[in-house]
Design a protein around this motif. Structure first.
Motif, PDB file in Angstrom:
ATOM      1  N   LEU A 221     -27.668  -0.066 -61.926  1.00  0.00           N
ATOM      2  CA  LEU A 221     -28.034   0.655 -60.855  1.00  0.00           C
ATOM      3  C   LEU A 221     -28.780   2.009 -60.568  1.00  0.00           C
ATOM      4  O   LEU A 221     -29.457   2.494 -60.093  1.00  0.00           O
ATOM      5  N   VAL A 222     -28.276   2.760 -62.011  1.00  0.00           N
ATOM      6  CA  VAL A 222     -28.775   4.122 -62.091  1.00  0.00           C
ATOM      7  C   VAL A 222     -30.094   4.319 -63.045  1.00  0.00           C
ATOM      8  O   VAL A 222     -30.816   5.219 -62.675  1.00  0.00           O
ATOM      9  N   GLY A 223     -30.133   3.567 -64.107  1.00  0.00           N
ATOM     10  CA  GLY A 223     -31.229   3.691 -65.056  1.00  0.00           C
ATOM     11  C   GLY A 223     -32.605   3.553 -64.439  1.00  0.00           C
ATOM     12  O   GLY A 223     -33.473   4.416 -64.674  1.00  0.00           O
ATOM     13  N   PRO A 224     -32.728   2.621 -63.679  1.00  0.00           N
ATOM     14  CA  PRO A 224     -34.124   2.716 -63.071  1.00  0.00           C
ATOM     15  C   PRO A 224     -34.556   3.693 -62.260  1.00  0.00           C
ATOM     16  O   PRO A 224     -35.542   4.317 -62.032  1.00  0.00           O
ATOM     17  N   ALA A 225     -33.701   4.429 -61.564  1.00  0.00           N
ATOM     18  CA  ALA A 225     -33.605   5.418 -60.573  1.00  0.00           C
ATOM     19  C   ALA A 225     -34.195   6.641 -61.555  1.00  0.00           C
ATOM     20  O   ALA A 225     -35.349   7.517 -61.019  1.00  0.00           O
ATOM     21  N   TYR A 226     -33.571   7.091 -62.806  1.00  0.00           N
ATOM     22  CA  TYR A 226     -33.904   8.134 -63.503  1.00  0.00           C
ATOM     23  C   TYR A 226     -35.545   7.719 -64.118  1.00  0.00           C
ATOM     24  O   TYR A 226     -36.239   8.770 -64.416  1.00  0.00           O
ATOM     25  N   ALA A 227     -35.496   6.578 -64.661  1.00  0.00           N
ATOM     26  CA  ALA A 227     -37.072   6.281 -65.051  1.00  0.00           C
ATOM     27  C   ALA A 227     -38.212   6.360 -64.311  1.00  0.00           C
ATOM     28  O   ALA A 227     -39.338   7.000 -64.514  1.00  0.00           O
ATOM     29  N   GLU A 228     -37.719   6.163 -62.902  1.00  0.00           N
ATOM     30  CA  GLU A 228     -38.985   6.231 -61.793  1.00  0.00           C
ATOM     31  C   GLU A 228     -39.149   7.834 -61.580  1.00  0.00           C
ATOM     32  O   GLU A 228     -40.128   8.298 -61.602  1.00  0.00           O
ATOM     33  N   VAL A 229     -38.064   8.651 -61.657  1.00  0.00           N
ATOM     34  CA  VAL A 229     -38.166  10.212 -61.442  1.00  0.00           C
ATOM     35  C   VAL A 229     -38.883  10.605 -62.888  1.00  0.00           C
ATOM     36  O   VAL A 229     -39.837  11.600 -62.512  1.00  0.00           O
TER      37      VAL A 229
END
Length: 391
Positions: A221-229
């Motif tokens: 749930l978290v990894g894609p958010a960091y990647a987008e940022v």
């Protein structure tokens, strides 16, 4: 535009003590306002969410958590065409019954109350809004509408089997139809609670140094958010990077509930709030895919935050505070404040006395419980106060 299955204040089942309607507020708005003005709501400012209240101004307390839940709940309710005022009232009231020291205090009080019917913070919230708030001339409690009481009692689903005594006592006076699901507004409040604490526990755990950004990036749930940022802002400083990532995690959870629940509500083809209550299944849900990711996140937080060695040590310390206060008041009820002495006149057995003592301790804030313990035992509690501790 309000949906046909939304709760309509004009069709409310009313209050236990009839009152004249307001000229400019709906009955659910009045419920919300009474909750905000309640003493128990103010005390949430000094009650543990995860971190002991005094340990830092940036950590969540029960009060800030409840405000965050209400914000999420209003957003989801508005998107689904539900009654936002009722949803907000339930969100603000859902944690009124929590003890000092969070779930640790609740576990300790439940064990102490086992011979007298146990303790449950959801049932205690109902007791607070129906009996323990004593400010109005015509009634005890807040005299909330049936719909708000139902939603507080059943926001986690139907309540069956042996009822907590505090809930059973209320239900004897007001049949809340505990065997059915609650309104969609109550269901929204319940999932908004999940969204809020999963999001802010990540924030607070990172701030406290219990884990790092690198530790949570592998979570689905978290990894894609960091990647987008990182793609949008490749040279962002660490604090802003974290904030931008976690606000995206937050948004994903909210959007998922809205999209999934919209589909479920269409499938239900409900024409009224009664249809929602008797559908036999919840209509406000996460998607199966997101639920799998949430379970992974919860398992991580349980291991790295809620059951970290430092946390477990502090759980023992604060449990002792509650465990030592309870028998003191049971053995010497005259130690209770003057406003509680009137209740003692009606306590005709040990169970009745225990429930009065339980009400008193459950209402304490973290700081007041520590002060009362010191006053009555003469003991300092340096292990609780000295360093950052978690519950």
């Amino acid at each position: 535009m309000r949906a046909p299955y939304a709760s309509d204040p004009g069709l409310s089942r009313g209050r236990l003590v009839p009152e004249e309607e307001s000229d400019f507020r709906s009955c659910f708005q009045r419920d919300r306002d009474r909750i905000i003005h309640a003493s128990a709501f103010r005390r949430l400012k000094h009650k543990t969410q995860v971190f002991v209240e005094h340990e830092g101004d940036n950590y969540r307390t029960r009060l800030t958590h409840s405000i965050e839940v209400a914000q999420v709940a209003r957003t989801i309710a508005g998107a689904l065409g539900l009654n936002q005022e009722l949803t907000e009232a339930v969100a603000l009231a859902h944690d009124l019954g929590h003890t000092p020291f969070g779930h640790t205090g609740e576990d300790a009080l439940h064990a102490l109350m086992a011979p007298y019917g146990g303790f449950d913070h959801n049932a205690q919230a109902i007791r607070i809004v129906t009996a323990l708030e004593r400010h109005y001339a015509s009634f005890d409690g807040l005299n909330l509408t049936w719909e708000t009481l139902e939603a507080i009692a059943k926001h986690n689903g139907p309540v069956v089997g042996n009822l907590p005594w505090a809930l059973a006592e209320c239900n004897d006076c007001i049949d809340l139809e505990l065997h059915t699901h609650a309104s969609a507004e109550a269901q929204v409040a319940a999932l908004s609670d999940d969204i809020a604490y999963n999001n802010h526990d990540l924030h607070d755990g990172l701030r406290a140094g219990l884990f790092t950004d690198a530790d949570i990036e592998p979570l689905a749930l978290v990894g894609p958010a960091y990647a987008e940022v990182d793609q949008l802002y490749p040279r962002l400083d660490a604090d802003r990077r974290r904030h931008e990532a976690l606000r995206r995690v937050f948004g994903v959870m909210v959007s998922d509930v809205i999209e999934t629940s919209s589909t479920l509500l269409k499938q239900a083809n409900a024409g009224s709030v009664e249809d929602i209550r008797h559908l036999g299944r919840p209509v406000i849900q996460f998607s199966p895919g997101l639920w799998v990711k949430l379970k992974e996140l919860r398992a991580f937080l349980f291991q790295r935050m809620y059951r970290a060695p430092s946390v477990m040590k502090t759980r023992t310390e604060v449990s002792r505070i509650v465990e030592e206060l309870f028998p003191l008041f049971m053995q010497a009820p005259d130690l209770l404040p003057d406003r509680w002495q009137g209740d003692l006149h009606d306590a005709d057995d040990e169970t009745a006395l225990a429930r009065i003592v339980c009400d008193y301790i459950a209402g304490m804030t973290d700081r007041f419980a520590l002060l009362e313990h010191k006053r009555l035992t003469g003991q300092e509690n340096p292990d609780v106060l000295r360093a950052t501790r978690f519950l």
